[in-house]
Design a protein around this motif. Structure first.
Motif, PDB file in Angstrom:
ATOM      1  N   ASP A 243       0.849  -1.187   0.000  1.00  0.00           N
ATOM      2  CA  ASP A 243       0.000   0.000   0.000  1.00  0.00           C
ATOM      3  C   ASP A 243       0.889   1.243   0.000  1.00  0.00           C
ATOM      4  O   ASP A 243       1.744   1.409   0.872  1.00  0.00           O
ATOM      5  CB  ASP A 243      -0.896   0.001   1.238  1.00  0.00           C
TER       6      ASP A 243
ATOM      7  N   ALA B   3      -4.416   3.225 -10.386  1.00  0.00           N
ATOM      8  CA  ALA B   3      -4.902   2.318  -9.346  1.00  0.00           C
ATOM      9  C   ALA B   3      -4.037   2.435  -8.092  1.00  0.00           C
ATOM     10  O   ALA B   3      -4.542   2.590  -6.980  1.00  0.00           O
ATOM     11  CB  ALA B   3      -4.901   0.882  -9.867  1.00  0.00           C
TER      12      ALA B   3
ATOM     13  N   MET C  20      -4.331   6.209  -6.556  1.00  0.00           N
ATOM     14  CA  MET C  20      -5.571   6.671  -5.955  1.00  0.00           C
ATOM     15  C   MET C  20      -6.235   5.626  -5.042  1.00  0.00           C
ATOM     16  O   MET C  20      -7.003   5.977  -4.163  1.00  0.00           O
ATOM     17  CB  MET C  20      -6.575   7.078  -7.047  1.00  0.00           C
ATOM     18  N   LYS C  21      -5.951   4.345  -5.254  1.00  0.00           N
ATOM     19  CA  LYS C  21      -6.604   3.301  -4.460  1.00  0.00           C
ATOM     20  C   LYS C  21      -5.566   2.284  -4.002  1.00  0.00           C
ATOM     21  O   LYS C  21      -4.968   2.427  -2.967  1.00  0.00           O
ATOM     22  CB  LYS C  21      -7.701   2.642  -5.302  1.00  0.00           C
ATOM     23  N   HIS C  22      -5.346   1.232  -4.807  1.00  0.00           N
ATOM     24  CA  HIS C  22      -4.351   0.216  -4.458  1.00  0.00           C
ATOM     25  C   HIS C  22      -3.846  -0.457  -5.727  1.00  0.00           C
ATOM     26  O   HIS C  22      -4.639  -0.790  -6.613  1.00  0.00           O
ATOM     27  CB  HIS C  22      -4.954  -0.822  -3.509  1.00  0.00           C
TER      28      HIS C  22
ATOM     29  N   HIS D 105      -5.351  -3.575  -7.656  1.00  0.00           N
ATOM     30  CA  HIS D 105      -6.428  -3.444  -8.653  1.00  0.00           C
ATOM     31  C   HIS D 105      -5.858  -3.522 -10.073  1.00  0.00           C
ATOM     32  O   HIS D 105      -6.489  -4.080 -10.969  1.00  0.00           O
ATOM     33  CB  HIS D 105      -7.176  -2.112  -8.472  1.00  0.00           C
TER      34      HIS D 105
ATOM     35  N   TYR E 253     -10.547   6.076 -11.282  1.00  0.00           N
ATOM     36  CA  TYR E 253      -9.346   6.459 -10.524  1.00  0.00           C
ATOM     37  C   TYR E 253      -8.493   7.433 -11.336  1.00  0.00           C
ATOM     38  O   TYR E 253      -7.925   8.389 -10.809  1.00  0.00           O
ATOM     39  CB  TYR E 253      -8.473   5.237 -10.185  1.00  0.00           C
TER      40      TYR E 253
ATOM     41  N   ASP F 211      -9.933  10.916 -11.336  1.00  0.00           N
ATOM     42  CA  ASP F 211      -9.656  11.543 -10.030  1.00  0.00           C
ATOM     43  C   ASP F 211      -8.198  11.969  -9.948  1.00  0.00           C
ATOM     44  O   ASP F 211      -7.883  13.048  -9.439  1.00  0.00           O
ATOM     45  CB  ASP F 211      -9.951  10.554  -8.888  1.00  0.00           C
ATOM     46  N   ARG F 212      -7.313  11.095 -10.444  1.00  0.00           N
ATOM     47  CA  ARG F 212      -5.872  11.403 -10.421  1.00  0.00           C
ATOM     48  C   ARG F 212      -5.570  12.659 -11.212  1.00  0.00           C
ATOM     49  O   ARG F 212      -4.821  13.525 -10.784  1.00  0.00           O
ATOM     50  CB  ARG F 212      -5.111  10.192 -11.005  1.00  0.00           C
TER      51      ARG F 212
END
Length: 567
Positions: A113, A286, A289-291, A294, A317, A320-321
């Protein structure tokens, strides 16, 4: 921008190539600039052949690495495929997981992460392996500096195989095997592989040891080509061969994950540039913004419908990025202006609320604006984390090494790096880094340059010339798309600014006669529209591309810079 011409090759070499290949002077000159001087070298360049790949057994540690994996499979050990959260890392994990999961069930992909664990091998990842009775970790695109973490894993009965391409430190981790062609005592002939490339060499060796045909590995080259393009490694030698055949795979038989991304665009055939700007950012998004897991899920998915669902989520994602990086870039530019730091030799900025996932992109944008070594910091747990970007010719890794007294850890390349430090050391580090750069950078390195290949007349730009030019691809560092210079150009009278704020220049130009007219587009060159609109002669540096409009394909100039004659 400063315009400079690349050195002219020897006339004898050009003449020799013209004769051997039956090509015109301009093509021969472009080949000679790429250190090609014989028919065979030209053939190898135009037809990259997988048979020219080096034996993976030439890489230090390969024999031990393959034997350790074979032992793990025979003993039914659990294996963890561990990789960084960027494109190189996630494609590497997808590569090894997709291959080994077909022949062995006890295998798990793992991406750290970005926010909880940070870059590279983490203690949390090792604890995860221990809790799940995993006894072998294969680390990809990271690990070359993980001295303490590899030792920690050993205490827990976990072995490491490291596949990395970053520059090693003075000490090498005590892993079972370390594969990194940049190790001083590694005699592997090609040093510029990306992390996924090193992972592929491991697969190549394992596959060979199992007495299987190399052709079975070709479907995996799409992942390798994506990593090569996105990690901005040189597209020369072995990388060029892998990228060439990987692109072929993407265009002819893409894996469902790539097919799902390509369907979101209107592209028929992707170039390496398309891979970098279409596939790369979506995979990266991925992890940003998240993990990153993905992205791996998308890349290993074999069902197109499921891949389309993954791709739709990643598209969100990415949107958003894009919005986040634009907002942070605006804040960072305002910060530099407010503190009147425009005249410094470096750009170093920090805000604790900035999104860690996009600071690398922001650093690149600031480098484009001020053209100097740049670091963008944000808060990461109880530390500060930064992404570093450099300008052409300046080694930012060396500058960080010279400022290491205030850094907790760092790693990377000549032009891009990452680091962490304690917040109390930020001001001291900033002052030291400015001092190091000021004392080591050359004035000419602070001025952006356009280095063009050769001067062309517009009459030289024919469909045949372009057909041969296309075969110089895939383009990238070490084999950039050729740039050309032409003088005495005139606009046909219809130059205009296009785009939301008319920031781009669209025109049609000719040189001696309107019969040789070519359309041209110059992104972010809208400010020059008025200059060339008055039919005054001007000069330009440009590349050549195809433009499709109303189902017709025509050649056009992609302008990089223009200026009025004698200015």
């Amino acid at each position: 921008m400063k315009w400079t011409a690349k050195p002219s090759p020897k006339k004898e070499t050009i003449a020799q190539l013209q004769e051997a290949l039956q090509v015109d002077y301009n093509i021969a000159c472009l080949l000679a600039q790429r250190n090609i001087s014989t028919f065979q070298e030209a053939k190898d360049f135009f037809r990259p052949n997988l048979n020219q790949l080096y034996s993976p057994w030439l890489m230090k540690g390969m024999q031990v690495a393959v034997e350790r994996i074979q032992k793990a499979i025979i003993s039914q050990e659990r294996i963890l495929i561990y990789g960084d959260y960027d494109v190189d890392g996630t494609t590497s994990v997808a590569l090894l997981y997709a291959y080994f999961s077909k022949i062995y069930p006890h295998i798990t992909p793992y991406i750290p992460d970005r926010y909880q664990e940070g870059y590279g091998v983490s203690y949390q990842g090792i604890d995860f392996a221990h809790d799940n009775e995993i006894s072998l970790i294969i680390a990809l695109d990271c690990g070359i500096k993980a001295i303490e973490k590899v030792a920690y894993a050993k205490e827990k009965g976990i072995d490491f195989i490291i596949c990395d391409h970053h520059r090693p430190g003075a000490e090498i981790p005590a892993a079972v095997a370390v594969l990194d062609p940049k190790q001083k005592d590694c005699s592997y002939p090609y040093k510029e592989l990306c992390g996924c490339g090193v992972g592929f060499k491991l697969l190549q060796a394992f596959h060979e040891k199992e007495n299987k045909e190399f052709n079975e590995l070709i479907p995996y080259l799409d992942l390798v080509a994506t990593a090569i393009g996105s990690d901005i490694v040189p597209i020369t030698g072995e990388n060029r061969i892998l990228a060439f055949h990987g692109l072929k795979q993407i265009n002819q038989k893409p894996r469902p994950g790539f097919q799902a991304i390509i369907q979101l665009t209107n592209k028929k055939e992707l170039t390496i540039t398309d891979v970098v700007f279409i596939i790369g950012p979506r995979i990266n998004a991925a992890g940003r913004m998240k993990h990153g897991l993905h992205a791996v899920e998308l890349l290993i998915e074999e069902d197109l419908q499921q891949a389309e669902e993954f791709a739709a989520a990643i598209e969100k994602y990415n949107a958003d990025r894009r919005e986040t990086d634009q907002n942070i870039t605006a804040e960072a530019l305002a910060l530099i202006e407010a503190k009147q730091e425009q005249k410094q030799f470096t750009s170093v900025v920090y805000q604790e609320h900035w999104h860690k996932g996009v600071i690398g992109i922001v650093a690149s944008r600031l480098t484009e604006t001020y053209y100097r070594p740049t670091l963008v910091f944000t808060k990461s747990g109880d530390k500060l984390a930064a992404s570093a970007r450099s300008v052409k010719g300046f080694d930012i890794y060396n500058a960080l090494e010279a400022s290491a007294e205030f850094i907790e850890q760092f790693g990377g390349h000549k032009y891009a790096a990452g680091l962490t430090l304690e917040e109390k050391n930020y001001s001291k580090f900033k002052a030291k880094f400015e001092e190091v750069v000021k004392n080591s950078i050359q004035p000419e390195q602070l001025q952006p340059k356009l280095n063009y290949d050769l001067e062309l007349n517009l009459a030289d730009i024919t469909p045949k010339f372009y057909r041969i030019l296309k075969q110089f691809a895939p383009f990238g560092p070490g084999n950039m798309s050729p740039l050309f210079y032409s003088k005495n150009l005139k606009d046909t009278g219809y130059a205009k600014g296009v785009g939301k704020n008319e920031e781009h220049l669209k025109c049609a130009v000719y040189q001696h006669s309107k019969q040789e007219k070519l359309s041209a587009i110059g992104f972010n060159l809208g400010k020059h529209t008025d200059k060339i609109n008055h039919k005054l002669p001007f000069e330009a540096i440009y590349s050549i591309e195809e433009n499709e409009w109303n189902n017709k394909i025509n050649l056009q100039l992609r302008l990089r810079d223009v200026r009025l004659k004698n200015t």
